[in-house]
Design a protein around this motif. Structure first.
Motif, PDB file in Angstrom:
ATOM      1  N   THR A  53      48.696  19.113  67.303  1.00 43.97           N
ATOM      2  CA  THR A  53      48.991  18.706  65.931  1.00 43.97           C
ATOM      3  C   THR A  53      49.900  17.488  65.925  1.00 43.97           C
ATOM      4  O   THR A  53      50.725  17.303  66.825  1.00 43.97           O
ATOM      5  CB  THR A  53      49.676  19.840  65.146  1.00 43.97           C
ATOM      6  OG1 THR A  53      50.928  20.167  65.781  1.00 43.97           O
ATOM      7  CG2 THR A  53      48.808  21.083  65.103  1.00 43.97           C
ATOM      8  N   LYS A  57      49.536  18.249  61.218  1.00 44.43           N
ATOM      9  CA  LYS A  57      48.096  18.124  60.983  1.00 44.43           C
ATOM     10  C   LYS A  57      47.338  18.279  62.295  1.00 44.43           C
ATOM     11  O   LYS A  57      47.649  17.622  63.281  1.00 44.43           O
ATOM     12  CB  LYS A  57      47.783  16.769  60.360  1.00 44.43           C
ATOM     13  CG  LYS A  57      46.312  16.574  60.042  1.00 44.43           C
ATOM     14  CD  LYS A  57      46.063  15.203  59.422  1.00 44.43           C
ATOM     15  CE  LYS A  57      44.582  15.002  59.123  1.00 44.43           C
ATOM     16  NZ  LYS A  57      44.319  13.663  58.519  1.00 44.43           N
ATOM     17  N   MET A  59      44.958  17.689  65.086  1.00 44.10           N
ATOM     18  CA  MET A  59      44.211  16.545  65.597  1.00 44.10           C
ATOM     19  C   MET A  59      43.139  16.978  66.595  1.00 44.10           C
ATOM     20  O   MET A  59      42.150  16.287  66.800  1.00 44.10           O
ATOM     21  CB  MET A  59      45.166  15.552  66.266  1.00 44.10           C
ATOM     22  CG  MET A  59      46.215  14.986  65.321  1.00 44.10           C
ATOM     23  SD  MET A  59      45.483  14.128  63.903  1.00 44.10           S
ATOM     24  CE  MET A  59      44.728  12.730  64.733  1.00 44.10           C
ATOM     25  N   THR A 213      54.410  15.198  67.780  1.00 45.22           N
ATOM     26  CA  THR A 213      53.169  15.745  68.313  1.00 45.22           C
ATOM     27  C   THR A 213      53.475  17.036  69.067  1.00 45.22           C
ATOM     28  O   THR A 213      54.394  17.064  69.889  1.00 45.22           O
ATOM     29  CB  THR A 213      52.470  14.749  69.254  1.00 45.22           C
ATOM     30  OG1 THR A 213      52.133  13.570  68.523  1.00 45.22           O
ATOM     31  CG2 THR A 213      51.208  15.356  69.845  1.00 45.22           C
TER      32      THR A 213
END
Length: 265
Positions: A53, A57, A59, A213
């Motif tokens: 993520t 979000k 990925m 990340t």
């Protein structure tokens, strides 16, 4: 993991007899257990889920399965299939690494291939770990490091965290800079024979204003000691990446060895 066998107290009629404690069993050594598995023609199978993520979000959310073949000194070949890939993923749909080369197909590796070619061959062999694990439990030095750094051991699961600087040191190398400070949290599960049955890892890359990340990967290992044979694709079906680059084809120059590699470098 240590197991202790204690003597039990037993009673009979009017007399209490206390049995003498039995000898203490030798602790299990996962590294020795791993090395005993290094038998040519045999190996282990795995299933894996990996989620990455960026700022919360998703990925990448991939599912992989495959098998690893052993030689006398470790992993010598692997065959991996990956599903649920996103269009931006650098993971191939299929990867075979054997004989000093790695063959991939699908996704970004399937563009602009000559007619009749289904695979792209790279000169590097990826035989250390699975596609999305940043920690290689098939390297005895790394496995020993994980055992030593574990802060908890419950029910055969060892948990802790290790930095990339420490991992590099286990390989006899030095690593500096921001990447060396990244820590990987892990939960390592062992069976009664000391063999790895589960590995869950998580890592975070914080880029400040550019975002954060997070990667989480869970791998399960089954069929230790089963017969495993990995063969390269037929020569008529693959093309060397160097030939593609010379012809102007747009394929990745290298294959990321883990999801961590995509974001860390």
């Amino acid at each position: 993991m240590k197991r202790f066998i204690a003597g039990l107290a037993s009673a009979c009629a009017a007399t209490l007899v206390i049995a003498a404690p039995a000898a203490q069993a030798a602790p299990i050594d996962p590294v020795k257990a791993l090395r005993k598995q290094y038998v040519p023609g045999h190996g282990v199978r795995f299933t894996e889920t990996a989620r990455t993520t960026v700022n919360g979000k998703t990925m990448a959310n991939e599912k992989s399965s495959g098998r690893l073949a052993f030689g006398k000194a470790g992993v010598v070949a692997l065959d991996v299939s990956t599903k649920n890939r996103r269009s931006t993923s650098l993971s191939p749909a299929r990867l075979i690494s054997v004989g000093g080369h790695t063959y991939v197909q699908g996704g970004p590796y399937g563009k602009d291939l000559p007619e009749g070619k289904k695979w792209v061959r790279y000169s590097d062999a990826l035989t250390g770990t699975t596609m999305n694990q940043p920690v290689d439990v098939f390297e005895p030095k790394v496995l020993r490091l994980l055992m030593a750094k574990a802060k908890s051991a419950k029910g055969g699961t060892y948990t802790g965290q290790v930095s990339y600087k420490e991992i590099a040191k286990a390989y006899g190398s030095k690593l500096s800079g921001p990447v060396s400070k990244i820590k990987v949290a892990y939960a390592l599960g062992l069976n009664g024979k000391g063999l790895v049955t589960r590995l869950r890892t998580s890592w975070t890359l914080d880029f400040g204003v550019l975002g954060k990340t997070v990667g989480v990967t869970e791998t399960r290992y089954t069929g230790w000691g089963s017969r495993v044979s990995v063969k390269a694709p037929s020569e008529s079906t693959w093309v060397d990446v160097k030939d593609l680059e010379e012809g102007g084809a747009s394929v990745p120059e290298e294959i990321p060895q883990s999801a961590f590699d995509v974001y860390a470098y």
